[in-house]
Design a protein around this motif. Structure first.
Motif, PDB file in Angstrom:
ATOM      1  N   GLN A  78      40.434  52.708  62.005  1.00  0.00           N
ATOM      2  CA  GLN A  78      38.994  52.653  61.806  1.00  0.00           C
ATOM      3  C   GLN A  78      38.400  54.055  61.666  1.00  0.00           C
ATOM      4  N   LYS A  79      37.439  54.168  60.764  1.00  0.00           N
ATOM      5  CA  LYS A  79      36.758  55.451  60.557  1.00  0.00           C
ATOM      6  C   LYS A  79      36.093  55.936  61.837  1.00  0.00           C
ATOM      7  N   VAL A  80      35.656  54.962  62.636  1.00  0.00           N
ATOM      8  CA  VAL A  80      34.903  55.292  63.840  1.00  0.00           C
ATOM      9  C   VAL A  80      35.737  56.132  64.817  1.00  0.00           C
ATOM     10  N   MET A  81      37.060  56.089  64.653  1.00  0.00           N
ATOM     11  CA  MET A  81      37.934  56.819  65.563  1.00  0.00           C
ATOM     12  C   MET A  81      37.798  58.336  65.443  1.00  0.00           C
ATOM     13  N   GLN A  82      37.283  58.812  64.299  1.00  0.00           N
ATOM     14  CA  GLN A  82      37.146  60.269  64.175  1.00  0.00           C
ATOM     15  C   GLN A  82      36.118  60.824  65.153  1.00  0.00           C
TER      16      GLN A  82
ATOM     17  N   ALA B 221      30.741  55.934  60.414  1.00  0.00           N
ATOM     18  CA  ALA B 221      31.769  55.714  61.429  1.00  0.00           C
ATOM     19  C   ALA B 221      31.177  54.912  62.575  1.00  0.00           C
ATOM     20  N   LEU B 222      31.152  53.584  62.389  1.00  0.00           N
ATOM     21  CA  LEU B 222      30.554  52.694  63.377  1.00  0.00           C
ATOM     22  C   LEU B 222      31.433  51.461  63.541  1.00  0.00           C
TER      23      LEU B 222
END
Ligand SMILES: Nc1ncnc2c1ncn2[C@@H]1O[C@H](COP(=O)(O)OP(=O)(O)OP(=O)(O)O)[C@@H](O)[C@H]1O
Ligand SMILES: [Mg+2]
Lengths: 367, 221
Positions: A226-230, B84-85
């Motif tokens: 997931q992008k959110v992990m960055q 990024a959510l």
């Protein structure tokens, strides 16, 4: 840790029920598979009728012993239906132990002890007759031996210890016992064909729970992508730390599920194995799933590889392992990660190997 | 103060940044401009400690990037170019999620206040149900939870309507004016850059942006 549990719950909110379902799957599915296996075993057995007209306990115990053979599914019948039931092909064959049976046994009259019925469709009659005969033969041997011993005692009492007589008697006894052993082993040879009683419930469980473990760890693979992990770089937890916590939480849940399984199998199925053995195989599974989840970035590839691993383990366990033993290549059995567990040993080799891989991985990344 | 001294960076063989130097005072708003592929994101990621420069040094408030990485990260609010959510969680759950991971504890009320500051009041809507503008706002709000003093944003206003854009710009302006926060961000919108920024850094070889900004009287470093 509390924060970590909170966010685990948050992320799994919708999947929470699913997660708990997954955790009971190993126990339930194992019970299901075990049930089916035992049912199939029943289907393989031949329906045989036995009538008991004797009041003696000894006869009861003989019939019981006949029923212990998985090949034979005993149904108690009345003596007068013995012929009819075979004619109507309800039963493969029938055997009647009449009032005289015990008397014959005790007095070593071995002809016409049992009346048997069979038809031209009684395909298994030969094997069944052998099996029933073997049980009776064994008892007969015991009575014969008892008789001989009594005779020797009587002769000793009479203080006519004719050494020659004793010698003949002893030799006779030895011969008789050898014969018994021979018959006994012959009887043993025909049973294993359908003897599924050795189907260890923990064996099935270990494969099912391995599958579930790999499946649950898909969570790690998909979340890591997931992008959110960055954003983790700008929190108290970096990526490694975050996933270590998450893996710990999953481990605790899986261990709880293991203990439930252990408890159920121990107390309801009376199959015991040490908790340490269970925990050691759990450690191996976690390490295995972790390595897989670290190495494979794509969710579908991960699931595919997991499936392949499970199929490979099934093939190893049921096909290759017995083969390796007969081919004298026993060491190849350790290619199966579950091999030590199946043999009720503490799983060591694979865990050590996986830890080495993880250590190497860390070194490469931090270099 | 953020000091960037002769920083160079290359991906394998491709040189992206060549001896970039700049000193940025607390509370300044700096715009990074340049054509696609000029190296804006790369530079921002270096400032965010996510990439290491091949050459040169960076210090923030006298802390060296090389040796004080984790201390510096606590000061950084990073708004990634991608949204990024957690799409399946609500706005508030996203805030709570990162509050729990954060160095700084915030009450639910304080979290709501951050959202209200940027006119985002749909606390209980799932992220996937939000408009692009609202997602951008939340993307920014999460980065502010731990009270950073250096805010790095990668195209925070790309692809959203004018009203949301102005609301986000107001927040950035407020942060720099009232909170003395240093704001460094990339954008392709030159109107926005000229209105909001104190200074700009131009990346890439194309003279187009440089000429355009000079015409507007915008200082270039
Ligand atoms: N991980 C990478 N590996 C190799 N090359 C990369 C990588 N990331 C970016 N690049 C290259 O480096 C150059 C600079 O990329 P960067 O993303 O910093 O540009 P940018 O100014 O942010 O562009 P845009 O306006 O499109 O966002 C580009 O030519 C890009 O192709
Ligand atoms: Mg970019």
């Amino acid at each position: 840790m509390k924060n970590m549990i909170d966010i685990r719950l948050m992320l799994s909110k919708k999947r929470l029920i699913g997660l708990f379902v997954w955790l009971t799957v190993p126990t339930l599915l194992t019970m299901g598979i075990f049930y089916i296996f035992n049912d199939v075993t029943d289907d393989f057995s031949v329906p045989v009728g036995i009538a008991n007209d004797s009041d003696e306990e000894e006869v009861e115990s003989i019939i019981q012993e006949i029923g212990d053979n998985n090949l034979i599914n005993v149904r108690m019948i009345e003596a007068d239906e013995a012929g009819r039931l075979v004619e109507q092909h309800e039963l493969d064959s029938t055997f009647v132990f009449d009032e005289q049976f015990y008397d014959n046994l005790e007095n070593l009259r071995r002809t016409n002890m049992i009346e048997s019925h069979y038809s031209n469709r009684s395909l298994a009659y030969g094997a069944i007759k052998e099996s029933v005969g073997a049980v009776v033969q064994e008892r007969y041997g015991l009575y014969y031996a008892k008789n001989m011993i009594n005779q020797v005692e009587e002769e000793n009492d009479a203080e006519q210890s004719d050494l020659e007589t004793v010698d003949t008697l002893i030799n006779d006894l030895i011969d008789r016992f050898n014969l018994l052993e021979y018959e006994y082993s012959y009887y043993g040879d025909i049973t294993p064909v359908s003897d599924h009683e050795d189907m260890n419930i923990f064996l099935i469980w270990s494969i099912v729970t391995f599958f579930v473990t790999l499946f649950i760890f898909e969570l790690i693979v998909s979340e890591r992508r997931q992008k959110v992990m960055q954003r983790l770089a700008f929190t108290r937890y970096n990526m490694t730390k975050y996933f270590l916590y998450q893996v710990s939480i999953l481990t605790i849940l899986l261990v709880v599920s293991d203990l439930i399984a252990w408890f159920v199998f121990e107390f309801f199925y009376e199959q015991s194995i040490s908790i340490l053995t269970v925990l050691s195989v759990r450690l191996m599974m976690i390490l295995f799933a972790y390595v897989l989840a670290v190495l494979i970035k794509n969710v579908y590839t991960y699931l595919l590889v997991s499936l392949f691993v499970i199929i490979a383990i099934i093939i190893f366990t049921f096909v290759l392992n017995p083969l390796f033993v007969t081919m004298d290549l026993g060491y190849l059995n350790h290619l199966n990660p579950l091999y030590q567990f199946i043999n009720e040993e503490i799983t060591v080799y694979w865990s050590v190997g996986l830890l080495v891989i993880i250590a190497l991985f860390w070194r490469v990344r931090h270099a | 103060m953020l000091k960037v001294d002769n920083v160079s960076f290359s991906y394998r063989t491709k040189k992206v940044l060549d001896n970039v130097s700049i000193e940025i005072e607390d509370g300044e708003i700096i715009g990074l401009v340049g054509e696609n592929g000029a190296g804006k994101t790369t530079f921002l990621n270096i400032l965010a400690t996510l990439l290491k420069p091949r050459k040169g040094t960076i210090t923030y408030n006298d802390m060296k990037y090389k040796s004080k990485k984790s201390a510096i990260r606590k000061q950084i609010g990073y708004v990634p170019q991608d949204i990024a959510l957690w799409e399946d969680l609500t706005v508030m759950e996203n805030m709570l999620f990162f509050e729990k991971l954060s160095w700084v504890k915030k009450s639910e009320k304080e979290l709501k206040d951050i959202l209200l500051d940027m006119q985002l009041d749909r606390f209980d809507s799932k992220v996937k149900e939000l408009s692009g503008g609202m997602k951008r706002k939340l993307n920014l709000a999460i980065s502010l939870i731990h009270d950073p003093s250096l805010l790095l944003l990668d195209e925070p206003t790309v692809g959203i309507d004018l009203k949301s854009k102005i609301e986000i710009n107001d927040i950035l302006d407020y942060m720099s004016e009232e909170e003395n926060m240093t704001v460094i961000y990339t954008s392709h919108d030159m109107d926005e850059i000229t209105q909001l920024c104190d200074r700009t850094i131009v990346f890439g070889q194309d003279p187009f942006y440089r000429e355009l900004l000079e015409r507007e009287g915008m200082p270039i470093s």
